[in-house]
Write a protein that holds these residues in place. Structure first.
Motif, mmCIF file in Angstrom:
data_model
loop_
_atom_site.group_PDB
_atom_site.id
_atom_site.type_symbol
_atom_site.label_atom_id
_atom_site.label_comp_id
_atom_site.label_asym_id
_atom_site.label_seq_id
_atom_site.Cartn_x
_atom_site.Cartn_y
_atom_site.Cartn_z
ATOM 1 N N THR A 1 4.243 -16.830 9.147
ATOM 2 C CA THR A 1 5.190 -17.849 9.585
ATOM 3 C C THR A 1 6.290 -17.991 8.541
ATOM 4 O O THR A 1 6.081 -17.711 7.362
ATOM 5 N N HIS A 2 7.476 -18.403 8.990
ATOM 6 C CA HIS A 2 8.558 -18.712 8.054
ATOM 7 C C HIS A 2 8.775 -20.220 7.965
ATOM 8 O O HIS A 2 9.691 -20.668 7.282
ATOM 9 N N GLU A 3 7.911 -20.992 8.633
ATOM 10 C CA GLU A 3 8.075 -22.442 8.700
ATOM 11 C C GLU A 3 7.070 -23.148 7.786
ATOM 12 O O GLU A 3 5.871 -23.135 8.044
ATOM 13 N N PRO A 4 7.525 -23.786 6.704
ATOM 14 C CA PRO A 4 6.611 -24.449 5.769
ATOM 15 C C PRO A 4 5.733 -25.506 6.426
ATOM 16 O O PRO A 4 4.558 -25.668 6.043
ATOM 17 N N ASP A 5 6.264 -26.232 7.418
ATOM 18 C CA ASP A 5 5.457 -27.274 8.047
ATOM 19 C C ASP A 5 4.336 -26.682 8.899
ATOM 20 O O ASP A 5 3.294 -27.317 9.087
ATOM 21 N N MET A 6 4.508 -25.448 9.400
ATOM 22 C CA MET A 6 3.425 -24.776 10.115
ATOM 23 C C MET A 6 2.415 -24.195 9.122
ATOM 24 O O MET A 6 1.202 -24.268 9.330
ATOM 25 N N ALA A 7 2.907 -23.650 8.023
ATOM 26 C CA ALA A 7 2.027 -23.093 6.995
ATOM 27 C C ALA A 7 1.147 -24.176 6.374
ATOM 28 O O ALA A 7 0.065 -23.887 5.861
ATOM 29 N N ALA A 8 1.589 -25.417 6.443
ATOM 30 C CA ALA A 8 0.828 -26.525 5.852
ATOM 31 C C ALA A 8 -0.518 -26.728 6.540
ATOM 32 O O ALA A 8 -1.417 -27.367 5.972
ATOM 33 N N TYR A 9 -0.704 -26.191 7.734
ATOM 34 C CA TYR A 9 -1.978 -26.304 8.421
ATOM 35 C C TYR A 9 -3.030 -25.362 7.840
ATOM 36 O O TYR A 9 -4.227 -25.543 8.068
ATOM 37 N N ALA A 10 -2.601 -24.334 7.129
ATOM 38 C CA ALA A 10 -3.520 -23.336 6.580
ATOM 39 C C ALA A 10 -4.210 -23.864 5.325
ATOM 40 O O ALA A 10 -3.729 -24.790 4.664
ATOM 41 N N ARG A 11 -5.329 -23.252 4.985
ATOM 42 C CA ARG A 11 -6.030 -23.602 3.758
ATOM 43 C C ARG A 11 -5.326 -23.012 2.542
ATOM 44 O O ARG A 11 -5.340 -23.579 1.465
ATOM 45 N N ARG A 12 -4.752 -21.814 2.718
ATOM 46 C CA ARG A 12 -4.031 -21.154 1.634
ATOM 47 C C ARG A 12 -2.744 -20.549 2.174
ATOM 48 O O ARG A 12 -2.666 -20.168 3.346
ATOM 49 N N ILE A 13 -1.735 -20.454 1.317
ATOM 50 C CA ILE A 13 -0.489 -19.781 1.659
ATOM 51 C C ILE A 13 -0.281 -18.655 0.657
ATOM 52 O O ILE A 13 -0.290 -18.882 -0.559
ATOM 53 N N ILE A 14 -0.127 -17.432 1.176
ATOM 54 C CA ILE A 14 0.161 -16.280 0.327
ATOM 55 C C ILE A 14 1.646 -15.976 0.466
ATOM 56 O O ILE A 14 2.128 -15.654 1.551
ATOM 57 N N HIS A 15 2.376 -16.121 -0.640
ATOM 58 C CA HIS A 15 3.819 -15.917 -0.638
ATOM 59 C C HIS A 15 4.133 -14.482 -1.034
ATOM 60 O O HIS A 15 3.700 -14.002 -2.085
ATOM 61 N N PHE A 16 4.888 -13.788 -0.149
ATOM 62 C CA PHE A 16 5.303 -12.412 -0.408
ATOM 63 C C PHE A 16 6.749 -12.382 -0.903
ATOM 64 O O PHE A 16 7.579 -13.190 -0.493
ATOM 65 N N LYS A 17 7.042 -11.421 -1.769
ATOM 66 C CA LYS A 17 8.419 -11.195 -2.212
ATOM 67 C C LYS A 17 8.578 -9.728 -2.585
ATOM 68 O O LYS A 17 7.820 -9.210 -3.409
ATOM 69 N N ASP A 18 9.515 -9.073 -1.954
ATOM 70 C CA ASP A 18 9.859 -7.686 -2.277
ATOM 71 C C ASP A 18 8.640 -6.766 -2.282
ATOM 72 O O ASP A 18 8.467 -5.940 -3.184
ATOM 73 N N GLY A 19 7.799 -6.894 -1.277
ATOM 74 C CA GLY A 19 6.667 -5.988 -1.126
ATOM 75 C C GLY A 19 5.488 -6.270 -2.026
ATOM 76 O O GLY A 19 4.587 -5.433 -2.152
ATOM 77 N N LEU A 20 5.460 -7.450 -2.640
ATOM 78 C CA LEU A 20 4.362 -7.835 -3.527
ATOM 79 C C LEU A 20 3.921 -9.256 -3.220
ATOM 80 O O LEU A 20 4.684 -10.048 -2.648
ATOM 81 N N VAL A 21 2.691 -9.589 -3.607
ATOM 82 C CA VAL A 21 2.241 -10.981 -3.540
ATOM 83 C C VAL A 21 2.841 -11.711 -4.737
ATOM 84 O O VAL A 21 2.536 -11.401 -5.891
ATOM 85 N N GLU A 22 3.699 -12.669 -4.448
ATOM 86 C CA GLU A 22 4.366 -13.420 -5.517
ATOM 87 C C GLU A 22 3.451 -14.505 -6.089
ATOM 88 O O GLU A 22 3.311 -14.652 -7.298
ATOM 89 N N ARG A 23 2.799 -15.254 -5.198
ATOM 90 C CA ARG A 23 1.890 -16.309 -5.636
ATOM 91 C C ARG A 23 1.019 -16.733 -4.466
ATOM 92 O O ARG A 23 1.347 -16.468 -3.299
ATOM 93 N N ILE A 24 -0.097 -17.379 -4.781
ATOM 94 C CA ILE A 24 -1.007 -17.910 -3.771
ATOM 95 C C ILE A 24 -1.109 -19.416 -3.972
ATOM 96 O O ILE A 24 -1.408 -19.880 -5.068
ATOM 97 N N GLN A 25 -0.863 -20.138 -2.914
ATOM 98 C CA GLN A 25 -0.841 -21.596 -2.951
ATOM 99 C C GLN A 25 -2.061 -22.148 -2.229
ATOM 100 O O GLN A 25 -2.305 -21.823 -1.066
ATOM 101 N N GLN A 26 -2.829 -22.967 -2.922
ATOM 102 C CA GLN A 26 -3.995 -23.602 -2.312
ATOM 103 C C GLN A 26 -3.547 -24.895 -1.660
ATOM 104 O O GLN A 26 -2.935 -25.743 -2.313
ATOM 105 N N ASN A 27 -3.810 -25.056 -0.392
ATOM 106 C CA ASN A 27 -3.388 -26.256 0.329
ATOM 107 C C ASN A 27 -4.458 -27.322 0.288
ATOM 108 O O ASN A 27 -5.661 -27.025 0.313
ATOM 109 N N SER A 28 -4.014 -28.580 0.273
ATOM 110 C CA SER A 28 -4.928 -29.672 0.569
ATOM 111 C C SER A 28 -5.161 -29.650 2.069
ATOM 112 O O SER A 28 -4.457 -28.942 2.797
ATOM 113 N N PRO A 29 -6.166 -30.390 2.588
ATOM 114 C CA PRO A 29 -6.387 -30.393 4.028
ATOM 115 C C PRO A 29 -5.097 -30.641 4.784
ATOM 116 O O PRO A 29 -4.303 -31.499 4.409
#
Length: 239
Positions: A203-231
């Motif tokens: 998804t490109h929508e942060p408010d939709m990604a907020a439903y997930a437990r984790r968000i994996i952010h990609f940049k230029d063909g690599l994993v840039e960072r992994i964000q742990q979501n609260s519920p």
């Protein structure tokens, strides 16, 4: 910690050759355990769709390893990858990809026809899948008689009818307004938390990604960072 359901180890993917070669993935490492809900985000060209194609066995890495339940998918031939898709994976896309002149029930039955299930079994399983998305009473309606949100729910029921272990959702709310988008995200969250289905969503929508437990952010063909979501936002039955 349970072993990963899916795991990418130093996965690369290149397109073209020589001077026109483009490296879409430059060494991706990521793992998703059974029952997880992961959102993948990143700018256009960051490698999100390429990664989803590899996870869905629609493409193969140029280098590295894709493991599904500990088995190296790269060691499978085309027929074996197709069998893995049919048995273990469900797909939901931005476009609903429904057959226009067939009913919701008949659209949901399609994967079961390819699997070779009999007519009575197809009907039973498809009605159960439509029930999970709240559309039992709409089983006989064609896509033209359904709202956009209802059409996407039919598409989700079609993805669920084979009882997949992994649901891959590529921009599932991209064609929906904000109210219908929340409806679909609540449904996916319920399927994850109540039914235990593992979900990986682009998804490109942060408010939709907020439903997930984790968000994996990609940049230029690599994993840039992994964000742990609260519920995520409050979960409830889809309207």
């Amino acid at each position: 910690m349970p072993p990963p359901l899916i795991e990418l180890k130093r996965v690369t993917k290149s397109f073209g050759v020589g001077d026109v070669q483009f490296q879409a993935l430059k060494g991706i490492d990521m793992a998703v355990t059974q029952g997880d809900f992961v959102a993948i985000m990143g700018a256009s060209g960051s490698g999100k769709s390429t990664t989803m194609n590899i996870l869905g066995c629609l493409d193969v890495p140029t280098g590295g390893h894709y493991l599904f339940k500990g088995h190296d998918v790269g060691a499978l031939n085309r027929d074996q990858r197709a069998l893995l898709r049919r048995r273990y994976l469900g797909f939901v896309f931005q476009g609903y990809n429904l057959l226009a002149r067939t009913s919701a029930l008949e659209n949901v039955e399609l994967p079961l026809i390819y699997r070779g299930d009999g007519r009575d079994q197809r009907r039973e399983l498809s009605l159960a899948a439509l029930g999970k998305v709240g559309l039992t009473e709409w089983a006989g309606h064609t896509p033209a008689e359904l709202s956009g949100g209802q059409q996407q729910r039919v598409a989700i029921a079609r993805a669920l009818v084979t009882s997949p272990e992994l649901l891959l959702a590529d921009e599932p709310t991209g064609n929906l307004d904000s109210e219908r988008s929340v409806e679909i995200m609540r449904l996916l969250t319920d399927l994850n938390r109540i039914s235990g289905i593992t979900v990986v969503m682009v998804t490109h929508e942060p408010d939709m990604a907020a439903y997930a437990r984790r968000i994996i952010h990609f940049k230029d063909g690599l994993v840039e960072r992994i964000q742990q979501n609260s519920p995520g936002p409050a979960v409830g039955a889809a309207a």
